[in-house]
Motif scaffolding. Structure first.
Motif, PDB file in Angstrom:
ATOM      1  N   LYS B 115       0.827  -1.218   0.000  1.00  0.00           N
ATOM      2  CA  LYS B 115       0.000   0.000   0.000  1.00  0.00           C
ATOM      3  C   LYS B 115       0.854   1.257   0.000  1.00  0.00           C
ATOM      4  CE  LYS B 115      -4.066  -1.829   2.289  1.00  0.00           C
ATOM      5  NZ  LYS B 115      -4.730  -1.941   3.590  1.00  0.00           N
ATOM      6  N   GLN B 116       1.887   1.240   0.851  1.00  0.00           N
ATOM      7  CA  GLN B 116       2.768   2.414   0.927  1.00  0.00           C
ATOM      8  C   GLN B 116       3.465   2.664  -0.410  1.00  0.00           C
ATOM      9  OE1 GLN B 116       3.414   4.675   3.388  1.00  0.00           O
ATOM     10  NE2 GLN B 116       1.715   3.780   4.530  1.00  0.00           N
ATOM     11  N   SER B 117       3.986   1.574  -1.008  1.00  0.00           N
ATOM     12  CA  SER B 117       4.719   1.744  -2.266  1.00  0.00           C
ATOM     13  C   SER B 117       3.825   2.360  -3.335  1.00  0.00           C
ATOM     14  CB  SER B 117       5.241   0.408  -2.791  1.00  0.00           C
ATOM     15  OG  SER B 117       5.812  -0.334  -1.774  1.00  0.00           O
ATOM     16  N   TRP B 118       2.629   1.799  -3.477  1.00  0.00           N
ATOM     17  CA  TRP B 118       1.757   2.305  -4.546  1.00  0.00           C
ATOM     18  C   TRP B 118       1.235   3.694  -4.240  1.00  0.00           C
ATOM     19  CZ3 TRP B 118       2.474   0.521  -9.030  1.00  0.00           C
ATOM     20  CH2 TRP B 118       2.779  -0.829  -9.238  1.00  0.00           C
ATOM     21  N   LYS B 119       1.048   3.972  -2.947  1.00  0.00           N
ATOM     22  CA  LYS B 119       0.593   5.321  -2.591  1.00  0.00           C
ATOM     23  C   LYS B 119       1.625   6.354  -3.041  1.00  0.00           C
ATOM     24  CE  LYS B 119       0.818   7.011   1.672  1.00  0.00           C
ATOM     25  NZ  LYS B 119       0.553   7.059   3.127  1.00  0.00           N
ATOM     26  N   TRP B 120       2.887   6.060  -2.749  1.00  0.00           N
ATOM     27  CA  TRP B 120       3.923   7.028  -3.125  1.00  0.00           C
ATOM     28  C   TRP B 120       4.204   6.993  -4.621  1.00  0.00           C
ATOM     29  CZ3 TRP B 120       4.411  10.948  -0.162  1.00  0.00           C
ATOM     30  CH2 TRP B 120       4.163  10.809   1.198  1.00  0.00           C
ATOM     31  N   ALA B 121       3.964   5.859  -5.250  1.00  0.00           N
ATOM     32  CA  ALA B 121       4.072   5.810  -6.715  1.00  0.00           C
ATOM     33  C   ALA B 121       3.008   6.723  -7.329  1.00  0.00           C
ATOM     34  CB  ALA B 121       3.883   4.382  -7.214  1.00  0.00           C
ATOM     35  N   PHE B 122       1.804   6.629  -6.787  1.00  0.00           N
ATOM     36  CA  PHE B 122       0.699   7.483  -7.238  1.00  0.00           C
ATOM     37  C   PHE B 122       1.045   8.948  -7.029  1.00  0.00           C
ATOM     38  CE2 PHE B 122      -3.805   9.009  -6.023  1.00  0.00           C
ATOM     39  CZ  PHE B 122      -4.101   9.359  -7.326  1.00  0.00           C
ATOM     40  N   PHE B 123       1.584   9.259  -5.858  1.00  0.00           N
ATOM     41  CA  PHE B 123       1.986  10.630  -5.546  1.00  0.00           C
ATOM     42  C   PHE B 123       3.062  11.121  -6.525  1.00  0.00           C
ATOM     43  CE2 PHE B 123       5.402  13.102  -3.538  1.00  0.00           C
ATOM     44  CZ  PHE B 123       4.732  14.275  -3.228  1.00  0.00           C
ATOM     45  N   SER B 124       4.124  10.328  -6.679  1.00  0.00           N
ATOM     46  CA  SER B 124       5.246  10.791  -7.518  1.00  0.00           C
ATOM     47  C   SER B 124       4.809  10.979  -8.963  1.00  0.00           C
ATOM     48  CB  SER B 124       6.405   9.798  -7.496  1.00  0.00           C
ATOM     49  OG  SER B 124       6.549   9.238  -6.239  1.00  0.00           O
ATOM     50  N   GLY B 125       4.073   9.986  -9.487  1.00  0.00           N
ATOM     51  CA  GLY B 125       3.580  10.114 -10.857  1.00  0.00           C
ATOM     52  C   GLY B 125       2.752  11.376 -11.010  1.00  0.00           C
ATOM     53  N   SER B 126       1.845  11.599 -10.045  1.00  0.00           N
ATOM     54  CA  SER B 126       0.954  12.754 -10.123  1.00  0.00           C
ATOM     55  C   SER B 126       1.706  14.073 -10.017  1.00  0.00           C
ATOM     56  CB  SER B 126      -0.101  12.683  -9.012  1.00  0.00           C
ATOM     57  OG  SER B 126      -0.864  11.512  -9.156  1.00  0.00           O
ATOM     58  N   LEU B 127       2.777  14.088  -9.241  1.00  0.00           N
ATOM     59  CA  LEU B 127       3.565  15.321  -9.100  1.00  0.00           C
ATOM     60  C   LEU B 127       4.366  15.606 -10.376  1.00  0.00           C
ATOM     61  CD1 LEU B 127       4.679  17.627  -7.283  1.00  0.00           C
ATOM     62  CD2 LEU B 127       6.446  16.034  -6.537  1.00  0.00           C
ATOM     63  N   LEU B 128       4.936  14.540 -10.936  1.00  0.00           N
ATOM     64  CA  LEU B 128       5.806  14.723 -12.099  1.00  0.00           C
ATOM     65  C   LEU B 128       5.020  15.169 -13.337  1.00  0.00           C
ATOM     66  CD1 LEU B 128       8.338  11.780 -11.733  1.00  0.00           C
ATOM     67  CD2 LEU B 128       8.861  14.227 -11.754  1.00  0.00           C
ATOM     68  N   ILE B 129       3.789  14.703 -13.477  1.00  0.00           N
ATOM     69  CA  ILE B 129       3.038  15.017 -14.704  1.00  0.00           C
ATOM     70  C   ILE B 129       2.892  16.533 -14.901  1.00  0.00           C
ATOM     71  CG2 ILE B 129       0.847  14.754 -15.934  1.00  0.00           C
ATOM     72  CD1 ILE B 129       0.626  11.973 -14.473  1.00  0.00           C
ATOM     73  N   PRO B 130       2.286  17.265 -13.944  1.00  0.00           N
ATOM     74  CA  PRO B 130       2.166  18.713 -14.196  1.00  0.00           C
ATOM     75  C   PRO B 130       3.508  19.433 -14.181  1.00  0.00           C
ATOM     76  CG  PRO B 130       1.340  18.178 -12.012  1.00  0.00           C
ATOM     77  CD  PRO B 130       1.622  16.871 -12.700  1.00  0.00           C
ATOM     78  N   PHE B 131       4.444  18.956 -13.348  1.00  0.00           N
ATOM     79  CA  PHE B 131       5.729  19.644 -13.304  1.00  0.00           C
ATOM     80  C   PHE B 131       6.442  19.521 -14.649  1.00  0.00           C
ATOM     81  CE2 PHE B 131      10.291  20.011 -12.434  1.00  0.00           C
ATOM     82  CZ  PHE B 131      10.294  21.281 -11.877  1.00  0.00           C
ATOM     83  N   LEU B 132       6.480  18.297 -15.193  1.00  0.00           N
ATOM     84  CA  LEU B 132       7.195  18.089 -16.453  1.00  0.00           C
ATOM     85  C   LEU B 132       6.482  18.762 -17.624  1.00  0.00           C
ATOM     86  CD1 LEU B 132       8.183  14.363 -15.929  1.00  0.00           C
ATOM     87  CD2 LEU B 132       9.761  16.290 -16.112  1.00  0.00           C
ATOM     88  N   PHE B 133       5.157  18.743 -17.606  1.00  0.00           N
ATOM     89  CA  PHE B 133       4.447  19.456 -18.674  1.00  0.00           C
ATOM     90  C   PHE B 133       4.681  20.959 -18.561  1.00  0.00           C
ATOM     91  CE2 PHE B 133       1.630  15.764 -19.804  1.00  0.00           C
ATOM     92  CZ  PHE B 133       1.951  15.783 -21.154  1.00  0.00           C
TER      93      PHE B 133
END
Lengths: 437, 341
Positions: B115-133
């Protein structure tokens, strides 16, 4: 290693990986939609639970299909920019339509189906699943319309060194694309059917009396019978058209060197590429080659010697992929046929040996569909657009570091994703749907 | 209709689809960034999952459509843009992997490591998308490097103060948009936290957007063309006005109105960028003769005409059933009724 080879490896990796998920999506969705419809018609709770059980497996697979699919769309631009510029006026259009028509439908209605439980009527849920089926199946129409152009360019004119669309109707009725589409669609149905057969067989080995899996099993068998039979038939006509439109590919997957009329088909062949002939050609069946290649026992079968060496695809990967695909194809027809026979004789549910064989047959459709794409796409080489653009002229002006970065990232993350996917599918497939947690 | 008009219409549709995607990605990605901090227990996590669950897939299809439309209508832009911004785009793809799988898989196993791994995977993916765009489109707005072989980018064309400001601005706008979205969609403790956060983020987002426009005006030539048509200054002006006006409904807890203002602000922000670029699609920073214009990149008249008809018929239907979806799922998600993934 150079950029072209690495880009080809990356493209092969990412499309084949995507094609572990796409066919299961297209096939399984039909069965889930049928279960939903049965629930609406009979009001039986059993069908509700069936649709939910198979639906959860569907959504896990679907998610992987989505994330791996986007890579493929982006990759044309990132890694094959010269190709994209050359062919975009024709190739991009079906891709845009695929997004507008198919992916929106799919993504909206899978959300409605998944979160709609208790909020929308059973009828609406069944309708949603059919819309997902329509979306996923039409997405194949459009991507294969684009793909068909690479094999058999139609409806275009060359101006200023790039392709311009000249006839949209010719593009969407490209016979090559239609053959690939039907063959792909039916092989996807085979994949969905085998998935349901396998998981059901697993449960029936333990609880042979369970109606839930007996009915699922029957659905799978009937679906597999229809689709495997049809996939073989359409495969034949696809092959005949290939011999006409891409003779070098057809010659290579049969390892035929000299073109010939009244061609006999050797059942056992080992190619000898260096000497441009075959080590052995055993068990020749008279006229069968001509019949398979031309639908005419006297027809002229193309040979590789008709083409200069630099215009030939590589024989070994094509030949072996094709043979194994066809072999698996017939095996996949035989298994549900036998299963149906035993089912009619009411002997199947306690036949542990046969059920075990069915459980282990799960990899077959995945191997066969992917080998099919190896034949189709490697057979197109050395062209990226058949007769118009060589593969080595199609890559982006990117650096070695960039391609290593993306290839490394894809290998790493796809490895993680496939482990997670298998883990989750096994976990949810093993669950006993009759036991509430 | 002349071919030139047709190409300009397609440039507008191109910009429109990207802008719609960014508006929708704003609240989707923002929810992923806020996820670990707003949800304290599993029921709350399910609320947040469900607040974007039925929609995130369709929102991502706008990105696929944006890619497809770039490919179909402007093949050369597609090839050049995607191969030039190679590394950022692959990072975005990797981020998209983990946004999707993190969101959908985190509750599919009971182990806390899972649960922890996927939670932070979800967080990191979500953070990177708008930042990189944000980073990528800032670099686009600022212009690419060029030499006699054409356009290219260097590390510092993407990673520079202006780009990082752009990336941060889009992350902050996403956070604001999602905090309001969660306030609309949920009830209970999680909603309370979201409303408090929205009020705190609003001044920061507004400040960053103002800074971004100041930097754009001073550091780039994006708005130089507005000198000839001063009325175009209204577009970035509206982006600022919308974000400032969003403060009023946010203070008065009028979340629907607040969401509309923030969405309009994101939309006009990108509209300002695309208008500033016009008629370039890939501007060259130093030597404008290397810029790739929409006229050079546009597809054939037949292709653009057919696609226009298809868009004309399909897009309204798509928008209709999406609105219908939002209506079906208009109910508040509570701790009790939340299903999540």
């Amino acid at each position: 290693m150079d950029i072209v080879i690495l880009s080809r490896i990356q493209f092969a990796l990412s499309t084949l990986f995507h094609f572990l998920f796409a066919p299961l999506t297209m096939g399984l969705v039909i069965l889930v939609a049928i279960m939903e419809t049965m629930h609406v018609r009979t009001k039986k709770d059993l069908y509700r639970r069936m649709a939910d059980f198979w639906g959860v497996l569907f959504t896990i697979n679907y998610t992987l299909g989505v994330v791996t699919g986007i890579v493929n769309e982006f990759q044309f631009g990132t890694n094959w920019s010269k190709y994209s510029t050359f062919v975009g006026d024709i190739f991009g259009t079906p891709l845009a339509i695929e997004g507008l028509f198919a992916f929106f439908l799919e993504s909206a209605f899978i959300g409605l189906w998944f979160f709609g439980r208790g909020r929308i009527s059973p009828k609406m849920r069944a309708f949603s699943m059919w819309m997902v089926a329509l979306g996923s199946n039409t997405s194949a129409v459009w991507i294969i319309t684009a793909n068909g152009f690479m094999h058999h360019p139609v409806g275009y004119e060359l101006k200023d060194g790039i392709i311009h669309l000249s006839n949209f109707w010719e593009l969407v009725t490209n016979p090559y694309a239609i053959y690939i589409f039907i063959h792909t669609l039916l092989s996807s149905y085979t994949t969905g059917a085998f998935f349901v057969i396998t998981v059901s067989a697993y449960h029936l080995l333990r609880t042979p009396k369970m109606d839930f899996f007996r009915i699922s099993f029957r659905y799978g068998i009937l679906f597999a019978l229809f689709s495997t039979f049809a996939v073989i038939g359409t495969g034949h006509f696809h092959g005949v058209y290939t011999a006409k439109a891409q003779p070098a590919k057809a010659a290579a997957f049969g390892s035929i060197w000299e073109s010939e009329e009244d061609h006999p088909y050797p059942l056992l062949v080992i190619p000898n590429v260096k000497k441009e002939r075959n080590f052995i050609e055993w068990l020749k069946v008279p006229y069968l080659g001509s019949l398979l290649y031309t639908n005419n026992i006297h027809g002229k079968v193309p040979g590789l010697m008709d083409f200069p060496k630099e215009d030939r695809p590589s024989v070994h990967p094509l030949f072996w992929s094709f043979r194994i695909m066809v072999g698996i194809g017939f095996l996949m027809f035989a298994l549900p046929a036998l299963a149906y026979y035993l089912y009619r004789k009411k002997q199947i549910f306690y036949n542990k040996k046969f059920l075990t064989i069915l459980v282990y047959s799960l990899p077959l459709p995945f191997i066969a569909t992917n080998l099919g794409w190896v034949v189709t796409e490697m057979g197109r080489q050395p062209w990226v657009v058949y007769g118009l653009l060589r593969t080595e002229k199609a890559v982006s002006p990117i650096s070695l570091g960039e391609i290593l970065f993306s290839l490394g990232g894809l290998v790493l993350f796809y490895s993680i994703l496939i482990i997670v996917d298998v883990y989750l599918l096994v976990k949810y497939a093993r669950k006993n749907p009759e036991v509430k947690e | 209709m002349s071919y030139e008009t047709l190409t300009i219409i397609w440039f507008s549709i191109w910009g429109l689809i990207w802008a719609i995607y960014f508006v929708l990605e704003g609240y989707t990605a923002g929810t992923g960034i806020l996820f670990p901090f707003l949800a304290k227990k599993e029921e709350e996590q399910r609320q947040l999952q469900e607040s974007i669950g039925p929609f995130w897939g369709s929102n991502e299809v706008w990105l696929i459509t944006a890619g497809g439309v770039t490919f179909a209508a402007f093949p050369e832009t597609y090839g050049t843009m995607f191969s030039t911004f190679y590394i950022p785009l692959y990072l975005i793809l990797f981020a998209l992997f983990f946004r999707a799988t993190g969101l959908e898989f985190m509750h599919k196993s009971n182990s806390s490591l899972w649960k922890q791994s996927w939670k932070w995977a979800f967080f990191s993916g979500s953070l990177l998308i708008p930042f990189l765009f944000g980073l990528t489109f800032s670099a686009l707005f600022r212009g690419l490097s060029s030499n006699e072989h054409g356009l290219y980018i260097t590390f510092s064309d993407v990673i520079n103060a202006y780009g990082i400001l752009g990336g941060s601005t889009f992350v902050l706008l996403s956070l604001l948009s999602s905090a309001i979205w969660i306030s609309i969609k949920t009830e209970g403790a999680v909603q309370k936290r979201a409303t408090l956060l929205a009020k705190k983020i609003w001044p920061i987002s507004s400040g960053f957007l103002s800074l971004f426009f100041i930097a754009t005006t001073n550091q780039t030539s994006l708005f130089n063309s507005f000198a000839n048509e001063p009325v175009l200054w209204l577009i970035p002006g509206f982006a600022l006005l919308f974000i400032l006006f969003a403060g009023i409904p946010i203070v008065y807890n009028k979340w629907g109105m607040g969401f509309a203002f923030v969405s309009l602000s994101i939309f006009t922000l990108f509209a300002a960028g695309f208008t500033g670029m016009f008629p370039n699609m890939l501007p060259a920073r130093m030597n404008s003769s290397f810029s790739l214009t929409l006229y050079e990149a546009a597809g054939s008249e037949l292709n653009l005409t057919i696609m226009l008809w298809i868009t004309f018929f399909i897009v309204p239907v798509v928008i209709l059933y999406q609105i219908w979806m939002y209506r079906i799922f208009r109910g508040k998600i509570t701790e009790k009724n939340a299903r999540g993934y």
